[in-house]
Each structure stands twice: as structure tokens, then as C-alpha cells.
Design an enzyme around this catalytic site. Structure first.
Site, PDB file in Angstrom:
ATOM      1  N   THR A 121       0.819  -1.214   0.000  1.00 41.15           N
ATOM      2  CA  THR A 121       0.000   0.000   0.000  1.00 41.15           C
ATOM      3  C   THR A 121       0.855   1.266   0.000  1.00 41.15           C
ATOM      4  O   THR A 121       1.979   1.262   0.532  1.00 41.15           O
ATOM      5  CB  THR A 121      -0.909   0.021   1.252  1.00 41.15           C
ATOM      6  N   TYR A 145      -1.454   0.198  10.214  1.00 35.82           N
ATOM      7  CA  TYR A 145      -1.766  -0.541   8.982  1.00 35.82           C
ATOM      8  C   TYR A 145      -0.581  -0.477   8.011  1.00 35.82           C
ATOM      9  O   TYR A 145      -0.080  -1.508   7.541  1.00 35.82           O
ATOM     10  CB  TYR A 145      -3.036   0.023   8.334  1.00 35.82           C
TER      11      TYR A 145
HETATM   12  N1  UFG Z   1     -13.254  10.948   2.926  1.00 35.73           N
HETATM   13  C1  UFG Z   1     -14.212  11.861   3.249  1.00 35.73           C
HETATM   14  N2  UFG Z   1     -15.371  11.412   3.818  1.00 35.73           N
HETATM   15  C2  UFG Z   1     -15.601  10.090   4.051  1.00 35.73           C
HETATM   16  C3  UFG Z   1     -14.607   9.149   3.700  1.00 35.73           C
HETATM   17  C4  UFG Z   1     -13.447   9.626   3.137  1.00 35.73           C
HETATM   18  O1  UFG Z   1     -14.048  13.070   3.067  1.00 35.73           O
HETATM   19  O2  UFG Z   1     -16.669   9.747   4.590  1.00 35.73           O
HETATM   20  C5  UFG Z   1     -12.012  11.421   2.309  1.00 35.73           C
HETATM   21  C6  UFG Z   1     -10.786  11.074   3.138  1.00 35.73           C
HETATM   22  O3  UFG Z   1     -10.524  12.072   4.059  1.00 35.73           O
HETATM   23  C7  UFG Z   1      -9.717  10.948   2.049  1.00 35.73           C
HETATM   24  C8  UFG Z   1     -10.480  10.495   0.799  1.00 35.73           C
HETATM   25  O4  UFG Z   1     -11.835  10.771   1.069  1.00 35.73           O
HETATM   26  O5  UFG Z   1      -9.181  12.195   1.780  1.00 35.73           O
HETATM   27  C9  UFG Z   1     -10.326   9.021   0.522  1.00 35.73           C
HETATM   28  O6  UFG Z   1     -10.620   8.322   1.721  1.00 35.73           O
HETATM   29  P1  UFG Z   1     -10.787   6.731   1.776  1.00 35.73           P
HETATM   30  O7  UFG Z   1     -11.146   6.379   3.166  1.00 35.73           O
HETATM   31  O8  UFG Z   1     -11.670   6.287   0.671  1.00 35.73           O
HETATM   32  O9  UFG Z   1      -9.334   6.208   1.421  1.00 35.73           O
HETATM   33  P2  UFG Z   1      -7.960   6.541   2.148  1.00 35.73           P
HETATM   34  O10 UFG Z   1      -7.216   7.455   1.215  1.00 35.73           O
HETATM   35  O11 UFG Z   1      -8.088   6.973   3.533  1.00 35.73           O
HETATM   36  O12 UFG Z   1      -7.379   5.079   2.270  1.00 35.73           O
HETATM   37  C10 UFG Z   1      -6.832   4.395   1.212  1.00 35.73           C
HETATM   38  C11 UFG Z   1      -6.969   2.894   1.411  1.00 35.73           C
HETATM   39  C12 UFG Z   1      -6.171   2.448   2.595  1.00 35.73           C
HETATM   40  C13 UFG Z   1      -4.785   2.926   2.456  1.00 35.73           C
HETATM   41  C14 UFG Z   1      -4.773   4.415   2.290  1.00 35.73           C
HETATM   42  C15 UFG Z   1      -3.409   4.961   2.098  1.00 35.73           C
HETATM   43  O13 UFG Z   1      -8.317   2.567   1.600  1.00 35.73           O
HETATM   44  O14 UFG Z   1      -6.186   1.047   2.648  1.00 35.73           O
HETATM   45  O15 UFG Z   1      -5.522   4.746   1.125  1.00 35.73           O
HETATM   46  O16 UFG Z   1      -3.436   6.333   2.375  1.00 35.73           O
HETATM   47  F1  UFG Z   1      -4.069   2.628   3.551  1.00 35.73           F
END
Ligand code: UFG
Length: 337
Positions: A121, A145
Site C-alpha cells: 500500500t 496498517y
Molecule cells: N473521505 C471523506 N469522507 C468520508 C470518507 C473519506 O471526506 O466519509 C475522504 C478522506 O478524508 C480521504 C479520501 O476521502 O481524503 C479518501 O478516503 P478513503 O477512506 O476512501 O481512502 P484513504 O485514502 O483513507 O485510504 C486508502 C486505502 C487504505 C490505504 C490508504 C493509504 O483505503 O487502505 O488509502 O493512504 F491505507
């Protein structure tokens, strides 16, 4: 000399990315054997080969499965993958993602398996300042993670040094979208990822909370590099070919090189679905880096891989199709996934 077995063990093959990889393996002439404990995966997602219900911490069952199915290589997806949960329960993540992966590596080595493609990741990079992110970037995870995935990358490195087990660690950016044939798709429980939650909001569910509008980005919301799950699956099969042709161990970023902000994702879902997306502004989510965008050129060169269906419209359209149809198709867990 007999040609190496084309039967591939897919740990975590009942999960989101693992199931798409199993489908791609089957389409490419391999025989996937899914090995999954079904705690977070779904039996309905296993459609392209046998399912062994088991835990990667169970060395005896693993050894038996590898021998019984004449496994030639492993795609290793089985892991817990919620960043927030890893922060509150690090013990769970180190036990599941590290300790059990070490059991898998040892059992595979003892059984003579030579090649492993590992689901890593971009969270192993933490919060880098220079974008786009290359594989030369220092890996400094900011949550357990990412740390657990980095531990396994390091173990793979040393297994190669000592035992000649070759591996490709694929560092995904944001996996998204659904199978283009609509057969499988994303089904997490609970769902925490942006795009499916935006779909819920578009369907009249809870308004989506935008986590922070005061980041140092053009519209103030976080930027991510969304990569279609089918492109990820394709990269796994290409990584397997590469290892079978004696390619040396490596680690590769899988992303498009193009970032989208949270607000841009909302706009894209509104355009594809023709529905407004009710939303509210919320506090920043702790641990969210402002921008994560891949430099995927090493994967492009090494695997001759490039994303084919990761334009944002295809990601949203395929994800929306799956999201709307999966309940009707009965792809619903008792847990509500
Ligand atoms: N976000 C929102 N509202 C929500 C959910 C997410 O604004 O309800 C935003 C988050 O702040 C982020 C973006 O949308 O900026 C994407 O969020 P996700 O939760 O979809 O994904 P992440 O970037 O947090 O996580 C992903 C993978 C993880 C990995 C990570 C690495 O799902 O497994 O990228 O940064 F670890």
C-alpha cells in the site's frame, strides 16, 4: 523439466481486490485456489476456482493446501485493512498482518513455493512531501496498517536474500470501482471508503461528510490517486508472469499519476448518477495526508502495465453499477456488508 504449476494460491481471494485478481488469473490461463477465513471476505465473490476456508495463521492447513493443489505461486492479499481500526487496535493488525504473514512465508518456503506477489500500500510511505511519489521515497508509515505492510515487505526482502523466494510488492494507491462485467465489487462492512459512501448519499442515505476543506490543495479537500480494481488485478497477473520469467524481486507503485480531490469525486458521482449528493463539511480525519499521487512509471516499465480503465468516469460508473445492483442480486451479508 516439467513446467511450473499454473495453480496459484490467492490468500484473501474472497475480498474486494483478491476476488478481482482471482477472476483475472482465471482469464489469463491460471488456476486460482482461494484461501480465505471469510471473516471479512464473501463466499459469493469466489467464482473462478475452489475455496479453502482457512486462516493464514494455520500452518498445517496451508501446507496441506499447497501440496494438495500443487501450488506454484502465491498472491497474498489476506489482511485487515482499516487504517482507523489499526490505530485503535494495533495488536490486531500486527497479529493478523505480520505474524500470520510470517507463518505464510515460512510455510510457502518450506513447501517449495518460489514466487509471491504481495498486496502492499501507499500507506507505507506515510505523508510524503514530494509528489508524485516514486518507489525511492522513504517509507515512514504514520499508522499501524502501513507499518504492518512495510514489515511484510521487509520480510519478503530477507526471504529472497536467504532462500531465493522472489516477490513483487504492489503498493496500491486508492483502489476503486467494480468489475466491468458487474459480477463482483466492493462490499466492506463497515464501509469507510469515500466513493461507496458517496453512492449511499446519492441514494438517499446519510449525507457524505467531507473530512476537511482547509487542506493546502486547490479546493481545500484531500487529493487521492484512484485506481480501478481491474487494473490492480491485471498488475498482479503481470507481476506473476514477471516472477515466473525470473524477474528479480521488486516493489512497484500502482496508481494513475492523476489525483482527484474529494469535491471532484462528489462532482463526478453527481455527473454519472444524475443525482445530487447531499454532503456536509466535517473536521479533518486524523491521519489523512493532504495529497497522495503515484508516479507509476516503474510499474509501467517493469510489468508493461498501464491502467486501462482508471479514468474517473469508468471508476465511478462501474462502482455505481455494482452498488445499485448488488442488493438486488442478493450479495448482502448477514452483517450488512
Ligand atoms: N473521505 C471523506 N469522507 C468520508 C470518507 C473519506 O471526506 O466519509 C475522504 C478522506 O478524508 C480521504 C479520501 O476521502 O481524503 C479518501 O478516503 P478513503 O477512506 O476512501 O481512502 P484513504 O485514502 O483513507 O485510504 C486508502 C486505502 C487504505 C490505504 C490508504 C493509504 O483505503 O487502505 O488509502 O493512504 F491505507
Amino acid at each position: 523439466m516439467p513446467s511450473p504449476s499454473k495453480t496459484v494460491l490467492v490468500t484473501g481471494g474472497a475480498g474486494y481486490i483478491g476476488s478481482h485478481a482471482a477472476k483475472m488469473l482465471a482469464k489469463s490461463g491460471y488456476e486460482p485456489v482461494v484461501y480465505d477465513n471469510l471473516t471479512r471476505g464473501h463466499e459469493w465473490a469466489v467464482r473462478w476456482g475452489p475455496l479453502v476456508v482457512g486462516d493464514i495463521g494455520d500452518a498445517d492447513l496451508l501446507a496441506h493446501t499447497i501440496k494438495h493443489h500443487n501450488i506454484g505461486a502465491i498472491l497474498h492479499f489476506a489482511a485487515l485493512a482499516y487504517v482507523g481500526e489499526s490505530v485503535t487496535n494495533p495488536e490486531l493488525y500486527f497479529e493478523n498482518n505480520v505474524v500470520k504473514s510470517l507463518t505464510l512465508l515460512k510455510t510457502a518456503w518450506q513447501a517449495g513455493v518460489k514466487h509471491i506477489v504481495f498486496s502492499s500500500t501507499c500507506a507505507t510511505y506515510g505523508s510524503p512531501e514530494i509528489l508524485p511519489i516514486t518507489e525511492r521515497e522513504r517509507q515512514r508509515p504514520i499508522n499501524p496498517y502501513g507499518e504492518t505492510k512495510l514489515c511484510v515487505e521487509r520480510a519478503l526482502h530477507w526471504y529472497d536474500m536467504a532462500h531465493g523466494t522472489t516477490s513483487v510488492a504492489l503498493r496500491y494507491f486508492n483502489a476503486a470501482g467494480g468489475d466491468l462485467d458487474g459480477e463482483i465489487g466492493e462490499a466492506h462492512s463497515p464501509e469507510t471508503h469515500l466513493i461507496p459512501l458517496v453512492f449511499d448519499a446519492a441514494q438517499g442515505g446519510k449525507p457524505i461528510a467531507i473530512f476537511g476543506t482547509d487542506y493546502d490543495t486547490p479546493d481545500g479537500t484531500c487529493i487521492r490517486d484512484y485506481i480501478h480494481v481491474t487494473d490492480l488485478a491485471d498488475a498482479h497477473v503481470k507481476a506473476l508472469h514477471y516472477l515466473r520469467e525470473d524477474g528479480p524481486s521488486t516493489a512497484l507503485n500502482l496508481g494513475t499519476g492523476q489525483g482527484y480531490s474529494v469535491k471532484e469525486i462528489l462532482a463526478s458521482v453527481e455527473a454519472v448518477t444524475g443525482r445530487p449528493v447531499p454532503h456536509r463539511i466535517a473536521e479533518r480525519r486524523p491521519g489523512d495526508p493532504p495529497s497522495l499521487v503515484a508516479d507509476p512509471s516503474l510499474a509501467n516499465e517493469t510489468l508493461r502495465w498501464k491502467p486501462e480503465c482508471s479514468d474517473i468516469e469508468t471508476i465511478v460508473r462501474s462502482g455505481w453499477h455494482w452498488h445499485r445492483t448488488r442488493n438486488a442480486a442478493g450479495h448482502v451479508d448477514p452483517t450488512g456488508a
